[in-house]
Enzyme design. Structure first.
Site: not given
Ligand code: NAD
Length: 460
Positions: A267, A213, A233, A364, A160
C-alpha cells in the site's frame, strides 16, 4: 470459530499464483456462517473483556505459538500469496511481534480533575465484537496489526482474509485456537459477500479494514446505518520527490527495493517518482539496471527476489496500465510485459517520458511497474505530488537534509519519509489522509482505536 473447526456447505478454489493452478479449497462462509462467528465472538466477550491479566498472558502465549508454528505457516502463505519464503517468514514474525507488543500495553486511566469540587477520570473501554477484514498483499502482518490491539483492549474478533489468500489466516486461527479462549478469535473465509455480511451484522461494534478505496467507501456506507466505528487503511499512490543534486545511484538503490518489494503490492510503496530533470536520465538508467537484474520467480524457490503478482485480475491491471502508458508515449526503460509461461509473472518495469494525466501516474498500479516523471520546478513537483485523492505515504530524497525536510513538510500524506520510504516500527502511528484512510494503526494509537471513552465525573 467458537474454538472449533466449522465446516461450510460450499468451498472455493485457491490458486497458487506461481503456477496459475488451483492447489487447495477453502470454506466459503455463508451469511449464516458469518452470523455464527459473530455470535461466538459475542458470547466470548463478557469474560474476555473483564480479565486483563489473562489477556496479557494469553496474548504473549499467542506470540509464542505463532513463532513455534512458523515452519507450518510460511509455505502456505507463499503458496497462496506468491512472496518469497523469507518474506512469508517475516510476515509471521511481524504478526507475532504485534501480539507481544500489545500484550502488555495498557491505556491507563487519566485523572482529569481531583479537587474539592470533583474527581474526574477518563477510562478507555473495549467496544465488543469487532470485524477485521484484510487484503491479499500482507494477509498475516495486516491481520496481526489489528487483531492484537483489538484483543488486548478486551474486544473479541471475527477475521476474514481475502478470498485470494484465505489459507494462512485459517492456519493462524487453528494455531491460536490452542491458546485463546473459545470464541475470542474467529477466522472465517469467504468472498466479498461474507465481508459485507460482517459489516451489517448488528452485533459488530467496529470494522477494522485494510484494502482498496472502493471497498473502504462501501464499508463506511454500510457502517453508517448502525454507526459502527471504523478504521479504514486504504490505497495509496505514494509520490517520491528526488531533489536536484541528489545522487541518482544512491536514490535508485534506496527506491528500487521499496517500490518492488512484494512485487510492488504494498500500500505504502513508492508508486510515482518525480525526479529533477538534471538527474532523471541517470536515475532511470540506475533503476532500469536494478529492474533487469532482479530475480523473478516462484517464491518457494531459493534465490527468488520477486514473486508473481498475486492474482490474474491484478496481473491484467498492471499490464493494462503499462500498455496504456506506452500508447501515451512513455518509454520502457526496463521490463514492460508479462513473462510467458505458467503463473502471474510480470517483468519489473521502469517507465519514463510520461507525466500526470496518464493512468499509471494518476492511479494506484499495485504491481511491479514504476513511472519516473521529470520536473524542472520544485513547486510544480510538489503541487503535482499533492494533486490527488490519495494521501498514504510519500518521500523526499536529497543530499541537503534541511532542504529535503522542508519539502517533506509540504507533502499531503499520513507519512513522509526523507531518504527512505516504507520504514516503519510498531511504536510509530500509521494512517492515511484524504482517501487513503480514516483512523490510525500501530503504537498506542492502534490500541486506542479499539476502545471508546468513558468519562466518570464524581461530584464532591
Ligand atoms: P479489496 O478492497 O478488494 O479487498 C479487501 C478485503 O475486503 C477482502 O477480504 C474482500 O473480500 C473484502 N471485501 C470486498 N468487498 C467488501 C464489502 N463490500 N464489504 C466488506 N468486505 C469486503 O482490496 P485488495 O484488492 O484485497 O487489496 C489491495 C488494496 O489494499 C490496495 O488498494 C492497497 O493499497 C490496499 N492496502 C492498503 C493498506 C493500508 O494499510 N493503507 C495496506 C495494504 C493494502
Amino acid at each position: 470459530m467458537g474454538g472449533k473447526a466449522h465446516p461450510t456447505a460450499a468451498t472455493f478454489d485457491v490458486v497458487n499464483p506461481a503456477t496459475g493452478e488451483v492447489f487447495a479449497t477453502a470454506p466459503d462462509a455463508s451469511a449464516a456462517d458469518v452470523d455464527a462467528a459473530v455470535r461466538a465472538a459475542a458470547r466470548a466477550y463478557p469474560s474476555w473483556r473483564s480479565d486483563a491479566k489473562t489477556r496479557r498472558e494469553v496474548l504473549n502465549a499467542a506470540a509464542d505459538a505463532l513463532l513455534a508454528a512458523l515452519d507450518e505457516i510460511v509455505p502456505i502463505l507463499t503458496a497462496e500469496q506468491g512472496k518469497p519464503l523469507a518474506e512469508s517468514a517475516r510476515e509471521v514474525q511481524t504478526a507475532a511481534m504485534f501480539f507481544r507488543y500489545y500484550a502488555d500495553m495498557e491505556l491507563p486511566r487519566e485523572v482529569l480533575r481531583d479537587d474539592e469540587s470533583a474527581f474526574v477520570q477518563l477510562v478507555r473501554r473495549p467496544l465488543g465484537p469487532v470485524a477485521v477484514i484484510a487484503p491479499w498483499n500482507f494477509p498475516l502482518t495486516l491481520a496481526g496489526a489489528k487483531i492484537a490491539p483489538a484483543l488486548s483492549a478486551g474486544n473479541t474478533v471475527v477475521l476474514k482474509p481475502s478470498p485470494f489468500t484465505p489459507l494462512s489466516s485459517l492456519k493462524v486461527g487453528e494455531v491460536l485456537r490452542e491458546v485463546l479462549p473459545a470464541g475470542v478469535l474467529n477466522v472465517i473465509s469467504g468472498g466479498n459477500e461474507a465481508g459485507a455480511a460482517m459489516t451489517t451484522h448488528p452485533l459488530i461494534r467496529k470494522i477494522s479494514f485494510t484494502g482498496s478505496i472502493a471497498t473502504g467507501k462501501a464499508i463506511a456506507a454500510a457502517a453508517a446505518a448502525d454507526l459502527k466505528r471504523t478504521t479504514l487503511e486504504l490505497g495509496g499512490n505514494d509520490p517520491v520527490i528526488v531533489l536536484e543534486g541528489a545522487d541518482p545511484v544512491r536514490v535508485a538503490e534506496g527506491v528500487f527495493p521499496r517500490a518492488f518489494s512484494n512485487s510492488g503490492q504494498v500500500c505504502v510503496a513508492p508508486k510515482r517518482v518525480y525526479a529533477h530533470e538534471s538527474l532523471r536520465p541517470a536515475l532511470v538508467e540506475a533503476l532500469a539496471e536494478l529492474a533487469r537484474n532482479a530475480k523473478v520467480g516462484d517464491g518457494s524457490l531459493a534465490g527468488t527476489e520477486l514473486g508473481p503478482v498475486n492474482n490474474r485480475p491484478q496481473l491484467e491491471r498492471v499490464a493494462e496500465l503499462v500498455d496504456d502508458a506506452v500508447r501515451h508515449g512513455a518509454t520502457v526503460a526496463a521490463g514492460g510485459g508479462v513473462i510467458d509461461g505458467k503463473g502471474y509473472f510480470y517483468r519489473p518495469t521502469i517507465l519514463t517520458d510520461l507525466g500526470d494525466g496518464v493512468r499509471i501516474v494518476d492511479e494506484e498500479q499495485f504491481g511491479p511497474a514504476l513511472p519516473v516523471i521529470g520536473y524542472r520546478d520544485l513547486d510544480d513537483a510538489v503541487a503535482r505530488a499533492n494533486a490527488t485523492h490519495f494521501g498514504l505515504g510519500s518521500s523526499v530524497w536529497g543530499e541537503d537534509l534541511e532542504r529535503a525536510a522542508a519539502v517533506a513538510e509540504r507533502l499531503e500524506a499520513g507519512t513522509t519519509w526523507v531518504n527512505t520510504h516504507t520504514a516503519r516500527s510498531l511504536d510509530e502511528p500509521f494512517a492515511g489522509v484524504k482517501w487513503s484512510g480514516i483512523g490510525v494503526e500501530s503504537g498506542r494509537w492502534g490500541l486506542k482505536g479499539f476502545t471508546e471513552f468513558h468519562l466518570i465525573h464524581q461530584a464532591r
